[in-house]
Motif scaffolding. Sequence first.
Motif, mmCIF file in Angstrom:
data_model
loop_
_atom_site.group_PDB
_atom_site.id
_atom_site.type_symbol
_atom_site.label_atom_id
_atom_site.label_comp_id
_atom_site.label_asym_id
_atom_site.label_seq_id
_atom_site.Cartn_x
_atom_site.Cartn_y
_atom_site.Cartn_z
ATOM 1 N N ILE A 212 0.834 -1.201 0.000
ATOM 2 C CA ILE A 212 0.000 0.000 0.000
ATOM 3 C C ILE A 212 0.874 1.258 0.000
ATOM 4 O O ILE A 212 0.598 2.230 -0.709
ATOM 5 C CB ILE A 212 -0.965 0.000 1.209
ATOM 6 N N GLY A 213 1.949 1.206 0.782
ATOM 7 C CA GLY A 213 2.813 2.380 0.901
ATOM 8 C C GLY A 213 3.720 2.613 -0.283
ATOM 9 O O GLY A 213 4.025 3.764 -0.624
ATOM 10 N N LYS A 214 4.160 1.526 -0.948
ATOM 11 C CA LYS A 214 5.243 1.671 -1.936
ATOM 12 C C LYS A 214 4.883 1.259 -3.366
ATOM 13 O O LYS A 214 5.366 1.850 -4.319
ATOM 14 C CB LYS A 214 6.448 0.814 -1.498
ATOM 15 N N GLU A 215 4.074 0.216 -3.522
ATOM 16 C CA GLU A 215 3.864 -0.328 -4.874
ATOM 17 C C GLU A 215 2.849 0.479 -5.670
ATOM 18 O O GLU A 215 1.900 1.027 -5.120
ATOM 19 C CB GLU A 215 3.420 -1.800 -4.801
ATOM 20 N N SER A 216 3.049 0.516 -6.986
ATOM 21 C CA SER A 216 2.083 1.210 -7.829
ATOM 22 C C SER A 216 0.965 0.245 -8.240
ATOM 23 O O SER A 216 1.153 -0.979 -8.230
ATOM 24 C CB SER A 216 2.770 1.796 -9.066
ATOM 25 N N VAL A 217 -0.172 0.804 -8.586
ATOM 26 C CA VAL A 217 -1.344 0.000 -8.980
ATOM 27 C C VAL A 217 -1.101 -0.625 -10.353
ATOM 28 O O VAL A 217 -0.593 0.038 -11.263
ATOM 29 C CB VAL A 217 -2.610 0.885 -9.024
ATOM 30 N N LYS A 218 -1.439 -1.897 -10.493
ATOM 31 C CA LYS A 218 -1.375 -2.566 -11.801
ATOM 32 C C LYS A 218 -2.762 -2.459 -12.443
ATOM 33 O O LYS A 218 -3.743 -2.978 -11.900
ATOM 34 C CB LYS A 218 -0.963 -4.030 -11.628
ATOM 35 N N TRP A 219 -2.836 -1.798 -13.586
ATOM 36 C CA TRP A 219 -4.138 -1.511 -14.187
ATOM 37 C C TRP A 219 -4.580 -2.618 -15.127
ATOM 38 O O TRP A 219 -3.757 -3.206 -15.834
ATOM 39 C CB TRP A 219 -4.075 -0.172 -14.936
ATOM 40 N N PRO A 220 -5.874 -2.934 -15.134
ATOM 41 C CA PRO A 220 -6.383 -3.935 -16.088
ATOM 42 C C PRO A 220 -6.096 -3.501 -17.524
ATOM 43 O O PRO A 220 -6.028 -2.298 -17.816
ATOM 44 C CB PRO A 220 -7.897 -3.947 -15.817
ATOM 45 N N LYS A 221 -5.948 -4.487 -18.423
ATOM 46 C CA LYS A 221 -5.653 -4.157 -19.825
ATOM 47 C C LYS A 221 -6.825 -3.425 -20.473
ATOM 48 O O LYS A 221 -6.645 -2.530 -21.294
ATOM 49 C CB LYS A 221 -5.354 -5.443 -20.608
#
Length: 270
Positions: A212-221
């Motif tokens: 939550i603090g560090k990773e970026s969101v992976k967006w659906p294709k």
Amino acid sequence: MDKYMIISPIGEGSFAKVYRGREKYTGRDVALKFISKLGKTEKDLNFLRREIDILRKMKHEHIVEMLNSFETPNEIVVVTERGLADLYQLLEDDVSLPEDAVQKIACQLVSALYYLHSHRVLHRDMKPQNILIFPSGKVKLCDFGFARNMTMDTMVLTSIKGTPLYMCPELVDEKPYDHSADLWALGCILYEVYHGKPPFFTNNVFHLIKMIGKESVKWPKVISPDMRSFLEGLLTKDSTHRLTWPDLLQHPFVRTGVKATSSIYNDHGE
């Protein structure tokens, strides 16, 4: 309890037991929440009574209506209207929903949160289990178990409440937070409804907090530019740059479907 008949259990949390019930003489379907007084201090009970007072005043088409409350020697009982199911149960059945259905849910929840935040009330426990589904696709926010009425000089809170999967970065870092914590949680919920799982998901709490603090969101294709822009705005880690009021109401993803009302009595100003 003279007015109500208990039909069956709905669920049990750490603080309360919830039952499906029926109002005698009217036949109205209701939910009865029994909160035990045992082990609670007078201060705790007074806080709870204040919470109930907050809920009693909330009149909005997308917030579950409180119908009654009363006390027995050992319990505080809250009676609310009852939905067909909650969003969590819907996701268990359907896994994910198409974008137009997500958009309809988004508009309704934005309307409800705008109303709450206009009255300086945070929900503080936004999650799919606290979003009830009613006939014709209507959704309503429920369970203000952690709601807090904010006076103008306490617009920032530091006590950690809520569900880890939907907690914003400032909460997991134990930093002060405000109404935008609810908006982050809204982004997580809408992402999950569309994609089938939350943006940050792991069974390890410590790993989850790090994500939550560090990773970026992976967006659906497959996702429309408007929906992605809306969710990116809500899921901005820096709360000072997060999408919030009033700009949120004008975002193209929800602009045409949001009913922005802040009357504390009802939507007709009565």
